[in-house]
Design a protein around this motif. Structure first.
Motif, short mmCIF file in Angstrom:
data_model
loop_
_atom_site.label_atom_id
_atom_site.label_comp_id
_atom_site.label_asym_id
_atom_site.label_seq_id
_atom_site.Cartn_x
_atom_site.Cartn_y
_atom_site.Cartn_z
N ASP A 124 0.84 -1.20 0.00
CA ASP A 124 0.00 0.00 0.00
C ASP A 124 0.88 1.24 0.00
N VAL A 125 1.95 1.16 0.80
CA VAL A 125 2.85 2.30 1.00
C VAL A 125 4.29 1.84 0.88
N ALA A 126 5.09 2.63 0.17
CA ALA A 126 6.54 2.42 0.14
C ALA A 126 7.16 3.47 1.04
N LEU A 127 7.71 3.02 2.17
CA LEU A 127 8.35 3.90 3.13
C LEU A 127 9.83 3.96 2.78
N LEU A 128 10.26 5.06 2.16
CA LEU A 128 11.61 5.16 1.62
C LEU A 128 12.43 6.21 2.37
N SER A 129 13.73 5.99 2.42
CA SER A 129 14.64 6.84 3.18
C SER A 129 15.07 8.06 2.37
N LEU A 130 15.20 9.18 3.04
CA LEU A 130 15.66 10.40 2.39
C LEU A 130 17.03 10.19 1.76
N GLU A 131 17.91 9.44 2.45
CA GLU A 131 19.26 9.26 1.94
C GLU A 131 19.33 8.31 0.74
N SER A 132 18.22 7.63 0.43
CA SER A 132 18.24 6.70 -0.69
C SER A 132 18.43 7.40 -2.03
N GLY A 133 18.06 8.68 -2.08
CA GLY A 133 18.23 9.44 -3.32
C GLY A 133 17.22 9.10 -4.39
N VAL A 134 16.10 8.47 -4.01
CA VAL A 134 15.08 8.14 -5.00
C VAL A 134 14.62 9.42 -5.69
N THR A 135 14.51 9.38 -7.00
CA THR A 135 14.19 10.58 -7.78
C THR A 135 12.67 10.78 -7.88
N GLU A 136 12.28 11.98 -8.26
CA GLU A 136 10.85 12.27 -8.45
C GLU A 136 10.27 11.42 -9.58
N ALA A 137 11.09 11.17 -10.61
CA ALA A 137 10.63 10.33 -11.71
C ALA A 137 10.36 8.91 -11.24
N GLN A 138 11.23 8.39 -10.39
CA GLN A 138 11.03 7.05 -9.85
C GLN A 138 9.81 7.00 -8.94
N ILE A 139 9.62 8.04 -8.14
CA ILE A 139 8.44 8.11 -7.29
C ILE A 139 7.17 8.11 -8.13
N ALA A 140 7.20 8.85 -9.22
CA ALA A 140 6.02 8.91 -10.10
C ALA A 140 5.70 7.53 -10.67
N GLN A 141 6.73 6.76 -11.02
CA GLN A 141 6.52 5.41 -11.53
C GLN A 141 5.85 4.52 -10.49
N VAL A 142 6.30 4.63 -9.25
CA VAL A 142 5.74 3.82 -8.17
C VAL A 142 4.30 4.22 -7.91
N GLU A 143 4.03 5.52 -7.84
CA GLU A 143 2.69 5.97 -7.51
C GLU A 143 1.71 5.75 -8.65
N ALA A 144 2.22 5.67 -9.88
CA ALA A 144 1.34 5.34 -11.02
C ALA A 144 0.80 3.93 -10.90
N ALA A 145 1.50 3.08 -10.12
CA ALA A 145 1.04 1.71 -9.90
C ALA A 145 0.11 1.62 -8.69
N GLY A 146 -0.27 2.77 -8.11
CA GLY A 146 -1.20 2.75 -6.99
C GLY A 146 -0.53 2.58 -5.64
N ILE A 147 0.78 2.77 -5.58
CA ILE A 147 1.54 2.62 -4.34
C ILE A 147 1.94 4.01 -3.86
N ARG A 148 1.54 4.35 -2.64
CA ARG A 148 1.90 5.64 -2.08
C ARG A 148 3.36 5.62 -1.62
N VAL A 149 4.13 6.61 -2.02
CA VAL A 149 5.52 6.76 -1.57
C VAL A 149 5.56 7.80 -0.47
N VAL A 150 6.18 7.44 0.65
CA VAL A 150 6.35 8.36 1.77
C VAL A 150 7.83 8.38 2.14
#
Length: 374
Positions: A124-150
């Protein structure tokens, strides 16, 4: 028409989200909709408690365990980075929640972001670390699949983001009251230290060298810079020599630089993950004699052994497993005693950890988590 429909569906998923939970089960009565903003300032609207959370750092199990009696039950995936927990703590979690061993594996915040494994876990939710460096584009890909990124943070800017991150966890899991109780517990102890540090003379800032993961390899020396554990040193009235030359939260110091600064206090961090390397070992499963012997070993290395701090008995070891989590208050109290022993003689980090174990943690921390040279 199909393209337009697809875009509309993605937009709907990005605008609002309803927990799938246990397959359309009704949300708990105490889990009203909560407006959240993560540590990147991203507004997130959630409704109901999350029961399928993916985490990219196993230490989030400790944070969740402060506010929930069975944190593993909330997970759909984790990075299986047992080294961050320590094997004994992992075994304790397994005894309570055997399903942890079979949860899907996703990428760790210490490595490259792995989109495929995260999508496959269907949280339901991907709880990701600030230091992971996940990009906004990657977040958009995850959330397009119905998974909330926090995005949360217990590592990069702990003084700015730790309380906020714990509140986010409380909202995600419907355990807001429990989160606030621990935040108040920690804040009370933080205030005691802050008030005393405020009364210190401005020139009373002993220099401190903190070597992270001491003895992990032959190279010297891993050190916090601006942020991270360096913030703890500054908070308790010390001067982190790493912050003078490292602009980011973590980096390396040249041994010659450390020797030239000849710090007043030496603090090594370590844990069970350093056993094979012959580094500092302490934490669950270790006794005081073993922990002290490993501290003396890392302090006897070339260059380190000649530091005034080591020669005069101001070398200390602390478990990395109690850092980068809400349990950092124990580290803060220990650091305060080591850097200003007279001013903080009555502060008792052991009593604080005991209180956390009895009042909050679902799985108590047992073992030796800090040790002195003498």
């Amino acid at each position: 028409m199909l393209i337009v429909l697809a875009i509309a569906i993605v937009a709907l998923l990005g605008a609002s989200f309803y927990w799938r939970g246990t397959h359309d089960a009704a949300p708990a009565a105490d889990a009203a909709s909560a407006e959240l903003t993560d540590v990147r300032g991203r507004p997130i609207t959630l409704a109901g408690p999350a029961t399928r959370i993916a985490i990219d750092d196993s230490r989030y199990l400790v944070a969740l365990g402060l506010i929930h009696p069975d944190p593993v039950s909330l997970l759909s995936a984790w990075p299986q980075d047992v080294n961050r927990l320590g094997d004994e703590t992992y075994q304790q979690l397994l005894r309570k929640s055997p399903q942890l061993a079979n949860l899907p594996k996703i990428g760790s915040s210490a490595g490259a972001f792995d989109l495929e494994s995260l999508l496959a876990a269907k949280p339901d939710v991907a709880l990701l670390s600030l230091e992971s460096g996940v990009t906004e584009a990657q977040i958009a890909q995850v959330e397009a699949a119905g998974i909330r990124v926090v995005i949360v943070d217990f590592f990069v800017k702990p003084f700015e983001n730790l309380e906020k991150s714990l509140r986010i966890l409380g909202n995600l899991t419907g355990r807001q009251e429990q989160a606030e109780n621990f935040i108040a517990f920690r804040a009370e102890r933080m205030k005691t230290i802050a008030d005393r540090v405020a009364s210190l003379a401005k020139d009373n800032r002993p220099t401190v060298f903190l070597e992270a993961h001491a003895g992990i390899n032959a190279d010297c020396c891993n050190s916090p810079g601006k942020g991270n554990i360096g913030d703890y040193i500054n908070f308790v009235g010390g001067h982190n020599i790493g912050a003078d030359v490292i602009d980011q939260s973590f980096g390396k110091l040249n041994l010659e630089y450390v020797i030239s600064r000849d710090p007043h206090v030496y603090i090594a961090t370590g844990g069970p993950h350093l056993a094979k390397a012959g580094g500092l070992v302490l934490g669950a499963g270790y006794d005081e004699a073993t922990a002290r012997a490993s501290l003396l070993k890392v302090a006897a290395r070339r260059g380190i052994s000649g530091l005034t701090a080591v020669r005069e008995g101001r070398a200390h070891g602390f478990s990395h497993q109690l850092i980068n989590s809400p349990l950092d208050i124990v580290a803060i109290e220990a650091f305060a005693k080591w850097i200003h022993p007279a001013e903080f003689a009555d502060v008792d980090p052991a009593a604080t950890l005991q209180a956390i174990n009895s009042r909050f943690l679902s799985i108590p921390y047992q073992g030796v988590y800090w040790v002195d040279q003498r």
